[in-house]
Motif scaffolding. Structure first.
Motif: not given
Length: 250
Positions: A97-100, A115-131
């Motif tokens: 996730x840190x090098x996406x 990630x064009x539908x959810x940019x959280x995947x490019x910012x190491x979002x805590x919830x997305x990462x844990x989920x």
């Protein structure tokens, strides 16, 4: 001295880029590089991989367990596909996730397309990462176990199928809910507005896990308990009847 320290820290941190196509447009993505492959190529490869898993799974099941009902074969394929996506694709995100942003391998480019539908995947979002981590390394392996248990009619098949499906649905609800919360209460939108990205990627490609829950297992377990209770009731009635007859004879 302070300026030297500041320059050192800045040079050791990844370059934060805001010139990108993701929403919100001002979000900073570390060392972002545009995909080398087009959307059409990436989706074609992803579809080809899914089709290969489909035909490969059905071929193996037809050879090893040809007498299984078609519905069971379809369920096996679904759990094998789900397990592969969870463990390998989502597991890739969890570990990388840190090098996406600069990633140019297949999975990296696929994630940047999604990630064009959810940019959280490019910012190491805590919830997305844990989920995604829980999904990859808990539900992923369990999907393969459920698929194997279906072929052997294992007693734990239905309980595990319910657990996996409930876990998937719970994660999906939280995924939608956190995004909606930020959209309506913080005025932060993570998805581009185009139909493909919001309705195609963000909504449909996730909602299919809501449409395929463990309802068949719930019904099977409910029928089993109903039959058990009926058998217990019949057995109790028979014992009472026998005891009554014995008392009359005495």
């Amino acid at each position: 001295m302070a300026s030297i320290l500041s320059e050192s820290l800045n040079s050791s941190s990844p370059l934060m880029i805001t010139n990108h196509p993701y929403y919100p447009l001002e979000v900073e993505i570390a060392s972002y590089l545009a995909n080398e492959w087009s959307m059409q190529v990436l989706l074609a490869i992803f579809s080809a991989v899914c089709a290969t898993i489909l035909f490969g799974t059905l071929t193996i099941v037809n050879r090893v367990h040809p007498n299984l009902p078609t519905s069971e074969k379809a369920t096996i394929w679904w759990f094998v596909l789900s397990g592969a996506i969870h463990l390998f694709f989502e597991g890739y995100f969890s570990l990388n996730h840190t090098r996406m942003g600069p990633a140019q391998d297949l999975f990296g480019q696929l994630w940047k397309e999604y990630a064009l539908s959810d940019s959280r995947y490019l910012t190491s979002d805590p919830f997305v990462l844990c989920m995604e981590t829980v999904t990859a390394f808990t539900w992923g392996p369990l999907c393969f176990i459920v698929a194997a248990f279906i072929t052997t009619s294992h007693a734990l098949r239905h309980p595990l199928q319910i657990i996996v499906c409930v876990g998937q649905i719970y994660g999906l609800i939280l995924y939608y809910a956190t995004s909606m919360f930020d959209h309506y209460y913080k005025q932060v939108t993570y998805s581009r507005p185009e139909f493909l990205y919001f309705w195609g990627y963000y909504f449909f490609m996730n909602f299919i896990w809501m449409v395929f829950p463990g309802i068949s297992s719930v019904r099977t377990i409910a029928r089993a308990f109903k039959a058990l209770e009926k058998a217990h009731s019949t057995s109790t009635s028979t014992k009472v009847s026998r005891n009554g007859s014995a008392k009359k004879q005495n």
